[in-house]
Design an enzyme around this catalytic site. Structure first.
Site, PDB file in Angstrom:
ATOM      1  N   ARG A  35       0.805  -1.222   0.000  1.00 14.37           N
ATOM      2  CA  ARG A  35       0.000   0.000   0.000  1.00 14.37           C
ATOM      3  C   ARG A  35       0.839   1.274   0.000  1.00 14.37           C
ATOM      4  O   ARG A  35       0.595   2.206  -0.780  1.00 14.37           O
ATOM      5  CB  ARG A  35      -0.923   0.047   1.227  1.00 14.37           C
ATOM      6  CG  ARG A  35      -2.239  -0.634   1.023  1.00 14.37           C
ATOM      7  CD  ARG A  35      -2.736  -1.187   2.326  1.00 14.37           C
ATOM      8  NE  ARG A  35      -1.916  -2.331   2.686  1.00 14.37           N
ATOM      9  CZ  ARG A  35      -2.181  -3.582   2.319  1.00 14.37           C
ATOM     10  NH1 ARG A  35      -3.264  -3.854   1.671  1.00 14.37           N
ATOM     11  NH2 ARG A  35      -1.356  -4.575   2.623  1.00 14.37           N
ATOM     12  N   THR A  36       1.817   1.336   0.883  1.00 18.14           N
ATOM     13  CA  THR A  36       2.584   2.579   1.001  1.00 18.14           C
ATOM     14  C   THR A  36       3.384   2.803  -0.280  1.00 18.14           C
ATOM     15  O   THR A  36       3.367   3.898  -0.858  1.00 18.14           O
ATOM     16  CB  THR A  36       3.494   2.520   2.243  1.00 18.14           C
ATOM     17  OG1 THR A  36       2.696   2.168   3.369  1.00 18.14           O
ATOM     18  CG2 THR A  36       4.167   3.846   2.490  1.00 18.14           C
ATOM     19  N   LYS A  81      26.760  -3.736  -2.221  1.00 14.49           N
ATOM     20  CA  LYS A  81      28.233  -3.715  -2.233  1.00 14.49           C
ATOM     21  C   LYS A  81      28.792  -3.120  -0.951  1.00 14.49           C
ATOM     22  O   LYS A  81      30.007  -2.985  -0.807  1.00 14.49           O
ATOM     23  CB  LYS A  81      28.727  -2.896  -3.433  1.00 14.49           C
ATOM     24  CG  LYS A  81      28.232  -3.406  -4.766  1.00 14.49           C
ATOM     25  CD  LYS A  81      28.681  -2.473  -5.905  1.00 14.49           C
ATOM     26  CE  LYS A  81      28.071  -2.916  -7.230  1.00 14.49           C
ATOM     27  NZ  LYS A  81      28.330  -1.919  -8.293  1.00 14.49           N
ATOM     28  N   ARG A 123      11.506   3.776   3.320  1.00 13.96           N
ATOM     29  CA  ARG A 123      11.048   2.829   4.355  1.00 13.96           C
ATOM     30  C   ARG A 123      12.267   2.031   4.791  1.00 13.96           C
ATOM     31  O   ARG A 123      12.986   1.492   3.950  1.00 13.96           O
ATOM     32  CB  ARG A 123       9.972   1.891   3.808  1.00 13.96           C
ATOM     33  CG  ARG A 123       9.713   0.722   4.748  1.00 13.96           C
ATOM     34  CD  ARG A 123       8.464  -0.044   4.434  1.00 13.96           C
ATOM     35  NE  ARG A 123       7.277   0.725   4.768  1.00 13.96           N
ATOM     36  CZ  ARG A 123       6.044   0.198   4.764  1.00 13.96           C
ATOM     37  NH1 ARG A 123       5.859  -1.064   4.456  1.00 13.96           N
ATOM     38  NH2 ARG A 123       5.010   0.939   5.087  1.00 13.96           N
ATOM     39  N   HIS A 128       5.274   5.965  11.349  1.00  8.39           N
ATOM     40  CA  HIS A 128       4.801   5.846   9.967  1.00  8.39           C
ATOM     41  C   HIS A 128       3.865   7.038   9.755  1.00  8.39           C
ATOM     42  O   HIS A 128       2.651   6.891   9.693  1.00  8.39           O
ATOM     43  CB  HIS A 128       4.081   4.506   9.805  1.00  8.39           C
ATOM     44  CG  HIS A 128       3.764   4.119   8.393  1.00  8.39           C
ATOM     45  ND1 HIS A 128       3.855   4.987   7.330  1.00  8.39           N
ATOM     46  CD2 HIS A 128       3.341   2.936   7.873  1.00  8.39           C
ATOM     47  CE1 HIS A 128       3.506   4.336   6.223  1.00  8.39           C
ATOM     48  NE2 HIS A 128       3.190   3.100   6.531  1.00  8.39           N
TER      49      HIS A 128
HETATM   50  C1  NCD Z   1       1.827  -0.949   8.081  1.00  9.12           C
HETATM   51  C2  NCD Z   1       3.318  -0.801   8.233  1.00  9.12           C
HETATM   52  O1  NCD Z   1       4.076  -1.083   7.290  1.00  9.12           O
HETATM   53  O2  NCD Z   1       3.719  -0.350   9.292  1.00  9.12           O
HETATM   54  N1  NCD Z   1       1.414  -1.161   6.765  1.00  9.12           N
HETATM   55  C3  NCD Z   1       1.129  -0.077   5.986  1.00  9.12           C
HETATM   56  O3  NCD Z   1       1.981   0.700   5.666  1.00  9.12           O
HETATM   57  N2  NCD Z   1      -0.154   0.133   5.671  1.00  9.12           N
HETATM   58  C4  NCD Z   1       1.207  -1.886   9.039  1.00  9.12           C
HETATM   59  C5  NCD Z   1       1.723  -3.286   9.118  1.00  9.12           C
HETATM   60  O4  NCD Z   1       2.596  -3.701   8.362  1.00  9.12           O
HETATM   61  O5  NCD Z   1       1.211  -4.009   9.972  1.00  9.12           O
END
Ligand code: NCD
Length: 319
Positions: free
Chosen positions: A65-66, A95, A116, A144
């Protein structure tokens, strides 16, 4: 993270690392823009708001999703994207290149970096290595922030306010970064009452609990679904974060401590409630709940696209 530079009514060129950078009015501003972007997305209107920009997506952890919504958001607004999932295997990170040099590299080619990472604090380290905006798309068990922004938008869209809300937040509150950011967001508004329900070993970290209480958020700790309030505006369910466990037996024991079922909804729900989850769900919301009109998690997911479009627009275009 209280000494982070505040948004202070102006997103242009800013890093987005934590919800602590926001004031209530910054969310109002963002959500006003989100309405515009919702129309662009829902009608697939061509937009050139980010024409000329290229945006890096650097994802060291899995994401659907993100990653998908940031990519879609950039491309819908006419930006190009330099998207890398698993930089440890496909970039010079393999590397042995440092985070700082990796960030300097992508900063040379693009206007912003969405990152991320596996470790709390990495987004801030990335921000320290460059002048271009860094957007934290989840830093380990830290925060997040953009998930919290879309969660707050979902609440605002449904209830017309972000004050005076009663919510139940359930699951892995120790490791769940979405919850860490959402609670910070809810603490910016008045008279919010939050009930936390988690296995004993997965409670919210104490320093964060104290920080939120200092900011005026009323928090009640629950130990069972039996004591859930029946007047909640929202239930925010989360997954037990398997990847954060050292011992998998421990995860197996805890993973289904609390399950959202049609029966629980009947027992503790009310007609105005909405059901939220950042997703992915792995058994903690029964599919039998999906057709209930109160199930908002897929709508919530779509909202992520609108909010991330608005955020890019505000960060990359001077007003
Ligand atoms: C979440 C995350 O990555 O923290 N997912 C997301 O971005 N919607 C929640 C999760 O992974 O449980």
């Amino acid at each position: 993270m209280t000494d982070l530079p505040k948004v202070n009514g102006d997103f242009y060129g800013k890093n987005i690392i934590s919800l602590d950078q926001f004031a209530a009015s910054d969310l109002t501003l963002l959500f006003k823009h989100t309405q515009i972007h919702k129309k662009i997305a829902d009608y697939n209107r061509p937009s050139k708001r980010l024409a000329g920009h290229i945006i890096s997506l650097l994802f060291y952890e899995p994401s659907s999703r993100t990653f998908g919504s940031f990519l879609s958001a950039a491309q819908r607004l006419g930006a190009g994207t330099l998207a890398i999932q698993n930089p440890e295997t496909v970039s010079s990170v393999a590397k042995g290149e440092t985070l700082e040099d990796t960030i300097r590299t992508f900063a040379s080619y693009t206007s912003a970096i969405v990152i991320r990472s596996k470790k709390e604090g990495t987004a801030q380290e990335a921000a320290n290595a460059t002048d271009i905006p860094i957007i934290n798309a989840g830093d380990g068990t830290g925060e997040h922030p953009t998930q919290a922004l879309l969660d707050m938008y979902t609440l605002f869209d449904r209830f017309g306010t972000l004050s005076g809300l009663t919510g139940v937040i359930v699951g892995d509150l120790l490791n769940g970064r979405t919850v860490h950011s959402l609670l910070r967001g809810l603490s910016l508004f008045k008279n919010n009452h939050i009930y936390l329900l988690s296995p004993q070993n997965l409670q919210l970290p104490t320093p964060l609990l104290k920080h939120l209480q200092t900011k005026g958020l009323t928090i009640h700790i629950l130990t069972s679904t039996k004591n859930m309030p029946i007047n909640a505006h929202f239930w925010y369910w989360t997954r037990v974060q398997k990847e954060r466990f050292v011992h998998l037996e421990e995860y197996e024991k805890l993973k289904h401590s609390f399950i959202l079922t049609p029966q629980l909804l009947k027992d503790k729900g009310n007609p105005n409630l909405i059901l939220m989850h950042p997703l992915p769900r792995v058994g903690e919301i029964e599919e039998g709940v999906d057709n209930d009109p109160r199930a908002y998690y897929f709508k919530q997911m779509r909202n992520g696209l609108y909010v991330r479009m608005a955020l890019f627009d505000l960060i990359l275009n001077k007003r």
